[in-house]
Design an enzyme around this catalytic site. Structure first.
Site, PDB file in Angstrom:
ATOM      1  N   ARG A  65       0.842  -1.205   0.000  1.00 46.29           N
ATOM      2  CA  ARG A  65       0.000   0.000   0.000  1.00 46.29           C
ATOM      3  C   ARG A  65       0.875   1.252   0.000  1.00 46.29           C
ATOM      4  NH1 ARG A  65       2.006   2.509   3.639  1.00 46.29           N
ATOM      5  NH2 ARG A  65       1.713   2.492   5.865  1.00 46.29           N
ATOM      6  N   GLU A 161       8.924   0.342   3.868  1.00 48.83           N
ATOM      7  CA  GLU A 161       8.811  -0.428   5.108  1.00 48.83           C
ATOM      8  C   GLU A 161       8.228  -1.796   4.771  1.00 48.83           C
ATOM      9  OE1 GLU A 161       7.201   0.940   9.283  1.00 48.83           O
ATOM     10  OE2 GLU A 161       5.689  -0.323   8.344  1.00 48.83           O
TER      11      GLU A 161
HETATM   12  P1  0O2 Z   1      -1.234   1.205   8.873  1.00 47.43           P
HETATM   13  O1  0O2 Z   1      -2.644   1.587   8.637  1.00 47.43           O
HETATM   14  O2  0O2 Z   1      -1.053  -0.274   9.023  1.00 47.43           O
HETATM   15  O3  0O2 Z   1      -0.267   1.799   7.907  1.00 47.43           O
HETATM   16  P2  0O2 Z   1       5.483   5.209  12.886  1.00 47.43           P
HETATM   17  O4  0O2 Z   1       5.375   4.102  11.870  1.00 47.43           O
HETATM   18  O5  0O2 Z   1       6.623   6.136  12.542  1.00 47.43           O
HETATM   19  O6  0O2 Z   1       4.171   5.877  13.081  1.00 47.43           O
HETATM   20  P3  0O2 Z   1       6.638   3.574  14.871  1.00 47.43           P
HETATM   21  O7  0O2 Z   1       6.239   3.363  16.296  1.00 47.43           O
HETATM   22  O8  0O2 Z   1       8.075   3.798  14.628  1.00 47.43           O
HETATM   23  O9  0O2 Z   1       5.752   4.750  14.321  1.00 47.43           O
HETATM   24  O10 0O2 Z   1       6.177   2.420  13.960  1.00 47.43           O
HETATM   25  P4  0O2 Z   1       5.887   0.943  14.361  1.00 47.43           P
HETATM   26  O11 0O2 Z   1       4.985   0.894  15.535  1.00 47.43           O
HETATM   27  O12 0O2 Z   1       7.177   0.226  14.414  1.00 47.43           O
HETATM   28  O13 0O2 Z   1       5.097   0.463  13.087  1.00 47.43           O
HETATM   29  C1  0O2 Z   1       3.991   1.131  12.608  1.00 47.43           C
HETATM   30  C2  0O2 Z   1       3.144   0.168  11.786  1.00 47.43           C
HETATM   31  O14 0O2 Z   1       3.182  -1.136  12.368  1.00 47.43           O
HETATM   32  C3  0O2 Z   1       1.683   0.576  11.837  1.00 47.43           C
HETATM   33  O15 0O2 Z   1       1.443   1.433  10.770  1.00 47.43           O
HETATM   34  C4  0O2 Z   1       0.956  -0.757  11.712  1.00 47.43           C
HETATM   35  O16 0O2 Z   1       0.930  -1.200  10.377  1.00 47.43           O
HETATM   36  C5  0O2 Z   1       1.868  -1.685  12.492  1.00 47.43           C
HETATM   37  N1  0O2 Z   1       1.553  -1.715  13.924  1.00 47.43           N
HETATM   38  C6  0O2 Z   1       2.353  -1.300  14.926  1.00 47.43           C
HETATM   39  N2  0O2 Z   1       1.777  -1.500  16.114  1.00 47.43           N
HETATM   40  C7  0O2 Z   1       0.581  -2.058  15.874  1.00 47.43           C
HETATM   41  C8  0O2 Z   1      -0.486  -2.528  16.729  1.00 47.43           C
HETATM   42  O17 0O2 Z   1      -0.441  -2.438  17.932  1.00 47.43           O
HETATM   43  N3  0O2 Z   1      -1.573  -3.063  16.097  1.00 47.43           N
HETATM   44  C9  0O2 Z   1      -1.656  -3.169  14.746  1.00 47.43           C
HETATM   45  N4  0O2 Z   1      -2.754  -3.695  14.232  1.00 47.43           N
HETATM   46  N5  0O2 Z   1      -0.670  -2.731  13.922  1.00 47.43           N
HETATM   47  C10 0O2 Z   1       0.430  -2.202  14.471  1.00 47.43           C
HETATM   48  P5  0O2 Z   1       0.311   2.532  10.846  1.00 47.43           P
HETATM   49  O18 0O2 Z   1       0.719   3.636   9.958  1.00 47.43           O
HETATM   50  O19 0O2 Z   1       0.022   2.859  12.278  1.00 47.43           O
HETATM   51  O20 0O2 Z   1      -0.952   1.815  10.305  1.00 47.43           O
END
Ligand code: 0O2
Length: 223
Positions: A65, A161
């Site tokens: 996506r 990613e």
């Molecule tokens: P979407 O709709 O899937 O794209 P950041 O990515 O910079 O905001 P961070 O903390 O560095 O922040 O990223 P992280 O947590 O390593 O990874 C983010 C992505 O991992 C999310 O993207 C989700 O796809 C997935 N993810 C992380 N934690 C969770 C969780 O608790 N539940 C679910 N279902 N997915 C998770 P997006 O952009 O939030 O969402």
């Protein structure tokens, strides 16, 4: 209805509309799409070769996506990143995303290693939420990768990613994702707790399935 939230999302929508109209934005998004294609091809090649060697496909499916303009703008505003295409490219690491869903945890790690070993793939960061699950039970392996795309006027490096997870981890994450947007939950703490229990149960099932596969691969002998 939360009025503040409505105003904010309206503002995001308006800004996103303008931001995504520029030629620069459209061009960069096309580059991200090309980077996704490059990685998907690499994964498909590895899948085909792996299946020759081990008689099974390491992954079940791949999803990809591009982050939606509204989500990009919302995140940039939240992180106080100036709303320019250059800043977006520099600061945002999850515009292009690929999700690889595998049957077995072992295959997921092999596939990830094989991908980052390739000459033109540069690993920027690796977050292992399988060995170190998030407190809510979320499990996946996240790689941030730099990959060149070859354009008519030269080479351009893009960041993608890549999330690797098993079918069980994906099932949990999909349900969790859906529930997060359910605002009418009566008792969220209990839900969070129950989801964590489900995540741990699924992790045990993954381990057992892996064990069954090993037993079958070794000709059915148990220790
Ligand atoms: P979407 O709709 O899937 O794209 P950041 O990515 O910079 O905001 P961070 O903390 O560095 O922040 O990223 P992280 O947590 O390593 O990874 C983010 C992505 O991992 C999310 O993207 C989700 O796809 C997935 N993810 C992380 N934690 C969770 C969780 O608790 N539940 C679910 N279902 N997915 C998770 P997006 O952009 O939030 O969402």
């Amino acid at each position: 209805m939360n009025e503040e939230l409505t105003v904010t999302s309206e503002r995001v929508e308006k800004l996103a509309k303008n931001f995504s109209r520029s030629d620069d934005f459209v061009r960069v998004m096309t580059y991200y799409r090309c980077a996704i294609m490059e990685i998907q091809t690499k994964l498909n090649v590895l899948n085909a070769e792996f299946s020759l060697q081990y008689d099974r496909n390491p992954f079940e499916s791949i999803e990809s996506r591009l982050k939606k303009p509204e989500s990009i703008v919302e995140k940039m505003l939240r992180r106080r990143i100036p709303l320019t295409v250059d800043d977006m490219e520099q600061e945002m690491t999850d515009i292009a995303g690929i999700r690889v869903i595998c049957s077995f945890q072992e295959d997921l790690y092999s596939l990830a290693d094989l991908l980052v070993e390739q000459d033109d793939v540069l690993l920027i960061s690796r977050k292992d939420y399988i060995k170190n699950p998030k407190p809510n039970g979320y499990r996946s392996l996240h790689l941030l990768i730099d990959i060149p795309i070859f354009l008519s006027k030269g080479k351009k490096h893009m960041r993608v990613e890549v999330q690797f997870r098993t079918i069980a981890m994906d099932f949990w994450a999909s349900v969790d994702h859906k529930l997060k947007y359910k605002k009418e939950l009566k008792d969220p703490e209990i839900v969070v707790e129950k989801l964590k229990v489900c995540a741990d149960t699924l992790a045990r099932m993954d381990a057992e399935m892996e064990e069954i596969r090993r037993t079958i691969d070794s000709g059915g002998e148990t220790e």
